[in-house]
Design an enzyme around this catalytic site. Structure first.
Site, mmCIF file in Angstrom:
data_model
loop_
_atom_site.group_PDB
_atom_site.id
_atom_site.type_symbol
_atom_site.label_atom_id
_atom_site.label_comp_id
_atom_site.label_asym_id
_atom_site.label_seq_id
_atom_site.Cartn_x
_atom_site.Cartn_y
_atom_site.Cartn_z
ATOM 1 N N LYS A 1 43.623 47.079 30.781
ATOM 2 C CA LYS A 1 44.403 45.960 31.330
ATOM 3 C C LYS A 1 45.071 45.197 30.191
ATOM 4 O O LYS A 1 44.439 44.866 29.189
ATOM 5 C CB LYS A 1 43.499 45.025 32.143
ATOM 6 C CG LYS A 1 44.267 43.966 32.921
ATOM 7 C CD LYS A 1 43.358 43.241 33.910
ATOM 8 C CE LYS A 1 44.104 42.172 34.683
ATOM 9 N NZ LYS A 1 45.220 42.722 35.486
ATOM 10 N N GLY B 1 52.249 55.599 41.120
ATOM 11 C CA GLY B 1 51.170 54.934 40.383
ATOM 12 C C GLY B 1 49.810 55.132 41.038
ATOM 13 O O GLY B 1 49.693 55.732 42.112
ATOM 14 N N ILE C 1 55.511 54.502 44.041
ATOM 15 C CA ILE C 1 54.585 55.350 44.796
ATOM 16 C C ILE C 1 53.778 56.304 43.917
ATOM 17 O O ILE C 1 52.719 56.786 44.322
ATOM 18 C CB ILE C 1 55.364 56.139 45.870
ATOM 19 C CG1 ILE C 1 54.413 56.710 46.925
ATOM 20 C CG2 ILE C 1 56.215 57.238 45.232
ATOM 21 C CD1 ILE C 1 55.125 57.255 48.147
ATOM 22 N N HIS D 1 37.750 43.055 33.515
ATOM 23 C CA HIS D 1 38.483 44.217 33.987
ATOM 24 C C HIS D 1 38.351 45.362 32.989
ATOM 25 O O HIS D 1 37.828 45.187 31.890
ATOM 26 C CB HIS D 1 39.965 43.886 34.194
ATOM 27 C CG HIS D 1 40.224 43.070 35.416
ATOM 28 N ND1 HIS D 1 40.059 41.698 35.449
ATOM 29 C CD2 HIS D 1 40.642 43.436 36.665
ATOM 30 C CE1 HIS D 1 40.365 41.245 36.661
ATOM 31 N NE2 HIS D 1 40.724 42.262 37.407
#
Length: 259
Positions: free
Chosen positions: A149, A10, A8, A145
């Site tokens: 990443k 993140g 939660i 992205h």
């Protein structure tokens, strides 16, 4: 509906809290390794260090954590009556097996991407893979992205590739080509190619190209905000209410007829 959020604290976890509340559901709590370090909205809800503890407080868990937690989470959730909305990618055969086994006892929605748009791109990619002969139409998937990443190709790109392969009736691992560099020789007929680009803070861009000697068809999707993933996951969580045990995907959540 009481919704729990794994990981939660993140970036997506914070958005999930907002989207759960916007949907009129209750944030039952979330898991985190260090509850004492929680900030923002996550600090306002009950926090747990184990999935089993969270399962006691909710009707469904939304999980965007890591592939390494899938087996242990499946064991913790089986038999609790809690549904599981899983957005983790890069699962091994053993982890997929654990997911499949768990779905015999509980409702599981698994998707590489909870965006409705990406779901439709995957479906169209499968249809095009089936309709356009691999001998004459080269399939390439290009994704870009943000610079942070760490995996490539993205889980969404691989899911799109899986859709093309499914349409062609082949296994992706048998026809996948990625990371071309140097004297690679000519492109193999029937290959599904991947190219990964990284830079800036791009949320996610995916292009699927089918190219023959005479034409090219391109499917494109652009994510402008990570919120779309949270919105889709909450939609999937609400959809699980009253569902029979089984393994579902976002096409099921969107109500699309089977191909």
């Amino acid at each position: 509906m009481r919704i729990g959020i794994a990981g939660i604290t993140g970036r997506v976890g914070q958005l999930l809290i907002e989207e759960v509340r916007a949907a009129g559901a209750t944030v039952a709590g979330g898991t985190t390794r260090a509850p004492e370090q929680a900030t923002g909205l996550a600090a306002e809800v009950p926090l747990f260090t184990s999935m089993s503890a969270l399962a006691e407080k909710c009707d469904v868990v939304i999980d965007f954590t890591h592939a390494d937690t899938v087996v242990s989470s499946a064991r913790a959730l089986v038999g609790t009556g809690v549904a599981w909305v899983l957005g983790t990618t890069g699962l091994s055969a053993a982890q997929l097996g654990a997911l499949q086994e768990a779905s015999g006892d509980m409702t599981v929605v698994h998707a590489a991407n909870f965006s409705p748009g990406v779901t439709l791109v995957q479906r169209l990619a499968r249809m095009m893979g089936q309709a356009l002969p691999a001998e004459t139409y080269d399939a390439e998937i290009v994704e870009m992205h943000h610079r942070q990443k760490v995996d490539a190709p993205s889980g969404t790109a691989l899911a799109i590739g899986q859709a093309v392969a499914l349409g062609r009736g082949v296994a992706l691992e048998d026809v996948r080509e990625s990371g071309r560099d140097g004297l690679t020789g000519p492109r193999q007929t029937g290959a599904i190619g991947f190219a990964a680009l990284r830079g800036g803070q791009i949320v996610g861009e995916h292009d699927v190209l089918f190219t023959s000697a005479d034409e090219q068809i391109t499917l494109s999707h652009r994510s402008f905000n990570r919120r779309i993933y949270a919105t889709g996951a909450v939609r999937a969580a609400l959809w699980t209410k009253g569902r029979e045990a089984g393994l579902y995907n976002m096409e099921d959540v969107l109500g699309l007829p089977p191909l």
